[in-house]
Scaffold this motif. Structure first.
Motif, mmCIF file in Angstrom:
data_model
loop_
_atom_site.group_PDB
_atom_site.id
_atom_site.type_symbol
_atom_site.label_atom_id
_atom_site.label_comp_id
_atom_site.label_asym_id
_atom_site.label_seq_id
_atom_site.Cartn_x
_atom_site.Cartn_y
_atom_site.Cartn_z
ATOM 1 N N THR A 29 0.822 -1.212 0.000
ATOM 2 C CA THR A 29 0.000 0.000 0.000
ATOM 3 C C THR A 29 0.857 1.263 0.000
ATOM 4 O O THR A 29 0.525 2.249 -0.661
ATOM 5 N N GLN A 32 1.969 1.900 -3.424
ATOM 6 C CA GLN A 32 0.826 2.325 -4.223
ATOM 7 C C GLN A 32 0.503 3.796 -3.970
ATOM 8 O O GLN A 32 0.223 4.553 -4.906
ATOM 9 N N LEU A 210 -8.925 -1.708 6.273
ATOM 10 C CA LEU A 210 -9.609 -1.889 4.995
ATOM 11 C C LEU A 210 -9.759 -0.560 4.257
ATOM 12 O O LEU A 210 -9.575 -0.480 3.041
ATOM 13 N N ARG A 213 -6.713 0.714 2.440
ATOM 14 C CA ARG A 213 -6.438 0.103 1.138
ATOM 15 C C ARG A 213 -6.907 0.992 -0.008
ATOM 16 O O ARG A 213 -6.428 0.858 -1.137
#
Length: 442
Positions: A29, A32, A210, A213
């Motif tokens: 992550t 990203q 979550l 993400r």
């Protein structure tokens, strides 16, 4: 050799088909987010009008983060206060540890706020014309509020309303009252409640995991909007802030922790060398909690008594995350500078005091610093929450610096408390490992 082989075999059993390195990198992550921020910066420069229209992506991401803030604040404050209350049986060691933690983290917080106000890396980023309406929503509530109105605003009209309206200060007050009442119950009755709060806290932190993400999407929208509407000056300000945070953490390590180690008769350089395996893990994971068991074992190898290490290190992970204490208030003030919000002395004091409360309890959870920053900004209500996405674009770098500082801070705390306790340390082993060596005069 055998233990390493066994652990490797166990790891291989858990992951029979290990993914290639490039796939693991793509799934990271942090990478990203970094890639999204870079792509968004280019997109915002090449197509500023289109970039300015992507603000809803950032708004949606921030809304998801804010969804979890009230329950997380309540649960971590309750569990933190009740856990600390149980340390009274440890007597003198607990008192020394908690006093040390509060003094050091307070110094770190004040240092960070002083530096960010002195250098002001967020200045010079002119807010776009459309931002004035958004800023009014944050600044208006703090303009003409008297002291009596502020004090009355601390008291929730009802517990459910505080959660429903997202008033973090009221949630915090309710959490403190709830924790104090829980401490007054017999342990047989309070233990299941505390255990339930701990389980719920784990659930909500999984929810925030979550949500994180989706950070690349939110960061792409935030950076595109910021560069498109504010101009490239915003990127320059972010780079200045990261450099300033690194310099401030180095000053903290050198002056504050360096002074503590000198008083305790410890070589900070030798302590860092002794903790190299743990620090490598921290650099690889950007997480200080990943090495907590290793850190405790290493400190015992240095000669610190097990009972002191077992008390000080876990407590330190709730009270003594030095990297968080230095950088989180800096991030909040930086956001205010970027958005043109002028923080007066009263606002700065409020920010400082609220942080001292909210920083307790989120420690030991991955991403806790960002959660603490979100809680802090939501609580004070005079800093734009949208700036969270801007900080998240450089969170990977900040997380690395914080994690290293956190581990070193807790190691110094454990060694110092053990050194100042009667029979708290094996002096021979201590002298062979991290104590300052003095060459005997002939």
């Amino acid at each position: 050799m055998s233990s390493r082989t066994d652990s490797e075999a166990a790891a291989a059993a858990d992951t029979p088909h290990e993914r290639p390195r490039w796939r693991r990198a793509v799934a990271n992550t942090g990478l990203q987010v970094l890639a999204a921020a870079c792509a968004a910066a280019v997109f915002g420069v090449l197509a500023p009008d289109a970039g300015a229209e992507l603000k809803p992506l950032a708004d949606a991401f921030i809304a998801l983060v804010r969804l979890t803030i009230p329950p997380i604040v309540f649960l971590v404050v309750v569990t933190g206060i009740v856990s600390v209350g149980g340390m009274k049986t440890a007597g003198r060691i607990a008192l020394k540890a908690v006093v040390y933690f509060e003094i050091v983290t307070t110094i770190g917080t004040l240092l960070g706020m002083a530096v960010i106000n002195l250098v002001r890396p967020g200045d010079g980023v002119a807010p776009p014309a459309g931002a004035s309406g958004d800023l009014d929503a944050y600044v208006e509530g703090a303009k003409d509020e008297s002291i009596s109105e502020f004090l009355l605003g601390l008291v929730p009209h009802n517990a459910v309303g505080a959660f429903a309206e997202g008033d973090i200060i009221q949630v915090l007050v309710f959490a403190i009252l709830f924790a104090v009442a829980l401490l007054q119950l017999p342990k047989a009755k309070s233990a299941p409640v505390l255990r339930g709060c701990g389980i719920l806290a784990d659930v909500f932190f999984r929810v925030i995991a979550l949500v994180i993400r989706l950070a690349p999407v939110g960061v792409f929208g935030a950076v595109s909007y910021t560069v498109g509407a504010y101009g490239p000056e915003a990127l320059t300000a972010l780079m200045k802030y990261v450099g300033l945070a690194l310099a401030t953490l180095l000053v903290f390590l050198t002056l504050v922790l360096g002074t503590v180690t000198r008083v305790a008769g410890v070589s900070l350089v030798r302590l860092i060398r002794g903790l190299r395996p743990e620090l490598v893990i921290v650099l690889g994971t950007s997480s200080s909690e990943a090495v907590m068991p290793h850190l405790m074992a290493r400190l015992e190898q240095f000669g610190c008594k097990r009972d002191i290490v077992g008390l000080v290190v876990p407590t330190g992970y709730s009270f003594n995350l030095d990297g968080v204490a230095v950088t989180v208030p800096m991030s909040a003030v930086f956001i205010a500078q970027v958005y043109g919000v002028d923080l007066g002395l009263t606002d700065q004091i409020t920010l400082f005091l609220v942080f001292l409360f909210l920083s307790k309890g989120t420690a030991g959870v991955t991403g806790s610093a960002f959660v603490t920053l979100a809680n802090l900004i939501a609580a004070v209500n005079f800093i734009p929450v949208a700036g969270l996405a801007l900080i998240l674009s450089v969170e990977r770098f900040l997380s690395l610096m914080r994690a290293v500082t956190n581990v070193l801070g807790n190691a110094v705390a454990a060694v110092a408390v053990a050194r100042w306790e009667p029979d708290g340390i094996d002096r021979e082993r201590f002298a062979e490992t991290i104590a300052r060596h003095r060459t005997p005069r002939r």
